[in-house]
Design a protein around this motif. Structure first.
Motif, PDB file in Angstrom:
ATOM      1  N   GLY A  34       0.823  -1.206   0.000  1.00 21.84           N
ATOM      2  CA  GLY A  34       0.000   0.000   0.000  1.00 21.84           C
ATOM      3  C   GLY A  34       0.855   1.254   0.000  1.00 21.84           C
ATOM      4  N   ASP A  35       0.202   2.406   0.061  1.00 23.27           N
ATOM      5  CA  ASP A  35       0.899   3.686   0.107  1.00 23.27           C
ATOM      6  C   ASP A  35       0.272   4.545   1.195  1.00 23.27           C
ATOM      7  OD1 ASP A  35       2.204   6.064  -0.249  1.00 23.27           O
ATOM      8  OD2 ASP A  35       1.978   6.118  -2.423  1.00 23.27           O
ATOM      9  N   ARG A  36       0.939   4.638   2.313  1.00 23.94           N
ATOM     10  CA  ARG A  36       0.411   5.366   3.470  1.00 23.94           C
ATOM     11  C   ARG A  36       0.466   6.877   3.284  1.00 23.94           C
ATOM     12  NH1 ARG A  36       3.471   3.203   8.572  1.00 23.94           N
ATOM     13  NH2 ARG A  36       1.835   4.384   9.597  1.00 23.94           N
ATOM     14  N   ARG A  37       1.153   7.341   2.240  1.00 24.74           N
ATOM     15  CA  ARG A  37       1.333   8.778   2.040  1.00 24.74           C
ATOM     16  C   ARG A  37       0.115   9.444   1.418  1.00 24.74           C
ATOM     17  NH1 ARG A  37       6.693   7.741  -1.310  1.00 24.74           N
ATOM     18  NH2 ARG A  37       5.221   6.198  -2.058  1.00 24.74           N
ATOM     19  N   LYS A  38      -0.790   8.654   0.835  1.00 22.92           N
ATOM     20  CA  LYS A  38      -1.969   9.242   0.199  1.00 22.92           C
ATOM     21  C   LYS A  38      -3.176   8.333   0.402  1.00 22.92           C
ATOM     22  CE  LYS A  38      -0.836   7.192  -4.297  1.00 22.92           C
ATOM     23  NZ  LYS A  38      -0.513   7.457  -5.716  1.00 22.92           N
ATOM     24  N   GLU A  39      -4.346   8.907   0.269  1.00 28.08           N
ATOM     25  CA  GLU A  39      -5.578   8.139   0.447  1.00 28.08           C
ATOM     26  C   GLU A  39      -5.892   7.374  -0.826  1.00 28.08           C
ATOM     27  OE1 GLU A  39     -10.290   8.792   1.629  1.00 28.08           O
ATOM     28  OE2 GLU A  39      -8.855  10.437   1.797  1.00 28.08           O
ATOM     29  N   SER A  40      -6.071   6.082  -0.692  1.00 31.54           N
ATOM     30  CA  SER A  40      -6.349   5.241  -1.853  1.00 31.54           C
ATOM     31  C   SER A  40      -7.762   5.481  -2.373  1.00 31.54           C
ATOM     32  CB  SER A  40      -6.183   3.770  -1.475  1.00 31.54           C
ATOM     33  OG  SER A  40      -6.576   2.942  -2.546  1.00 31.54           O
ATOM     34  N   LYS A  41      -7.923   5.372  -3.696  1.00 36.66           N
ATOM     35  CA  LYS A  41      -9.242   5.485  -4.313  1.00 36.66           C
ATOM     36  C   LYS A  41      -9.898   4.117  -4.462  1.00 36.66           C
ATOM     37  CE  LYS A  41      -8.020   9.652  -6.909  1.00 36.66           C
ATOM     38  NZ  LYS A  41      -7.873  10.277  -8.259  1.00 36.66           N
ATOM     39  N   ASP A  42      -9.136   3.072  -4.161  1.00 39.78           N
ATOM     40  CA  ASP A  42      -9.642   1.707  -4.265  1.00 39.78           C
ATOM     41  C   ASP A  42     -10.345   1.324  -2.963  1.00 39.78           C
ATOM     42  OD1 ASP A  42      -9.135  -1.399  -3.744  1.00 39.78           O
ATOM     43  OD2 ASP A  42      -9.199  -1.058  -5.908  1.00 39.78           O
ATOM     44  N   LEU A  43     -11.614   0.944  -3.045  1.00 40.40           N
ATOM     45  CA  LEU A  43     -12.408   0.658  -1.844  1.00 40.40           C
ATOM     46  C   LEU A  43     -11.848  -0.530  -1.061  1.00 40.40           C
ATOM     47  CD1 LEU A  43     -16.055   1.164  -3.184  1.00 40.40           C
ATOM     48  CD2 LEU A  43     -14.668   2.747  -1.825  1.00 40.40           C
ATOM     49  N   GLU A  44     -11.369  -1.534  -1.772  1.00 44.34           N
ATOM     50  CA  GLU A  44     -10.808  -2.711  -1.102  1.00 44.34           C
ATOM     51  C   GLU A  44      -9.538  -2.337  -0.338  1.00 44.34           C
ATOM     52  OE1 GLU A  44      -8.816  -6.917  -2.438  1.00 44.34           O
ATOM     53  OE2 GLU A  44     -10.710  -6.355  -3.389  1.00 44.34           O
ATOM     54  N   GLU A  45      -8.683  -1.547  -0.967  1.00 45.11           N
ATOM     55  CA  GLU A  45      -7.460  -1.116  -0.302  1.00 45.11           C
ATOM     56  C   GLU A  45      -7.765  -0.202   0.884  1.00 45.11           C
ATOM     57  OE1 GLU A  45      -3.086  -0.156  -1.852  1.00 45.11           O
ATOM     58  OE2 GLU A  45      -4.514   1.434  -2.375  1.00 45.11           O
ATOM     59  N   GLN A  46      -8.777   0.635   0.745  1.00 39.89           N
ATOM     60  CA  GLN A  46      -9.193   1.494   1.862  1.00 39.89           C
ATOM     61  C   GLN A  46      -9.584   0.644   3.073  1.00 39.89           C
ATOM     62  OE1 GLN A  46     -12.325   4.191   0.716  1.00 39.89           O
ATOM     63  NE2 GLN A  46     -11.138   5.110  -0.944  1.00 39.89           N
ATOM     64  N   ALA A  47     -10.356  -0.416   2.809  1.00 42.61           N
ATOM     65  CA  ALA A  47     -10.807  -1.299   3.893  1.00 42.61           C
ATOM     66  C   ALA A  47      -9.625  -2.011   4.548  1.00 42.61           C
ATOM     67  CB  ALA A  47     -11.795  -2.328   3.344  1.00 42.61           C
ATOM     68  N   GLU A  48      -8.651  -2.455   3.729  1.00 45.32           N
ATOM     69  CA  GLU A  48      -7.482  -3.138   4.270  1.00 45.32           C
ATOM     70  C   GLU A  48      -6.615  -2.175   5.098  1.00 45.32           C
ATOM     71  OE1 GLU A  48      -6.490  -6.745   3.820  1.00 45.32           O
ATOM     72  OE2 GLU A  48      -8.640  -6.373   3.840  1.00 45.32           O
TER      73      GLU A  48
END
Length: 230
Positions: A34-48
């Protein structure tokens, strides 16, 4: 080291680590994803990501757990594998399913004892107990126990780490080097040539087939070859 997808099960690895007092006494945990420096636009990655932060807070993992954002630099990734190996650590690939397992090959090539999912390609890469260990990602307690047993055995007998490390390196040399790949590719090319001859395959199809190999594999390799110095 993987994408922050559910199937890669990085949060599952963090959770089984967090719930095992014995494992936490023996080792720390480093996760790359993942990338902790920015907010992900992927819903699955957001949940993880949300689950990861929740686990850190719930189980008080600060000081024992390091979460590093995904690294695109291959040299840097290689250095990370080597650093973990130099400190007599191990690599865990906890995916629910993995088609091949490139990180497994990378880790073993760097001498890291490797624990990888038994669902998919890694089950063929690793010979259990000799060049690494198969784990079932659906049974976190069992995975934690396997890791605890390994590190406790290494603590009592440091040569055990070296034995598994050497076994992994030997397995890669026997099955997964460029020389072996090229030999197999030539064999396949021979088979393909015979098939083309007996089936009278159209030349346009041959050209597309070769262009696919060039685009997927050989173009970047060719670009990386240094120019001759006159």
């Amino acid at each position: 080291m993987a994408r922050l997808d559910r199937v890669k099960n990085l949060t599952g690895l963090v959770e089984l680590y967090a719930k095992s007092p014995k494992l936490r006494e023996l080792v720390n945990l480093v996760v790359v994803g993942g990338d902790r420096r920015k907010e992900s636009k992927d819903l699955e990655e957001q949940a993880e990501m949300k689950k990861m932060y929740s686990l850190i807070e719930t189980y008080k993992l600060n000081g024992q757990f390091r979460w590093i954002s995904s690294q695109m630099n291959r040299v840097r990734n290689g250095e990370l594998y080597r650093y973990i190996a130099d400190t007599k650590g191990a690599f865990v690939q906890p995916a629910f399913y993995e088609a091949f397992g490139l990180t497994v090959v990378e880790a073993m090539t760097c001498g890291l004892p490797t624990f990888a999912t038994l669902h998919g390609g890694p089950a063929e890469i690793i010979v259990h107990g000799k060049s690494g260990f198969h784990i079932d990602p659906y049974n976190g307690e069992q995975v934690a126990e396997t890791l605890v047993n390994f590190f406790e055995k290494c603590k009592k007998d440091p040569s055990h780490w070296e034995t598994i490390s050497t076994g992994g390196l030997k397995r890669i040399q026997e099955k997964y080097t460029w020389q072996i790949y090229s030999d197999r590719l030539l064999t396949l090319a021979g088979v393909y040539g015979f098939w083309k001859y007996v089936s009278k395959l159209d030349r346009l199809e041959i050209r597309r087939y070769l262009e696919m190999f060039y685009a997927l594999k050989y173009r970047k390799l060719a670009e990386a070859v240094p120019l001759a110095v006159e």
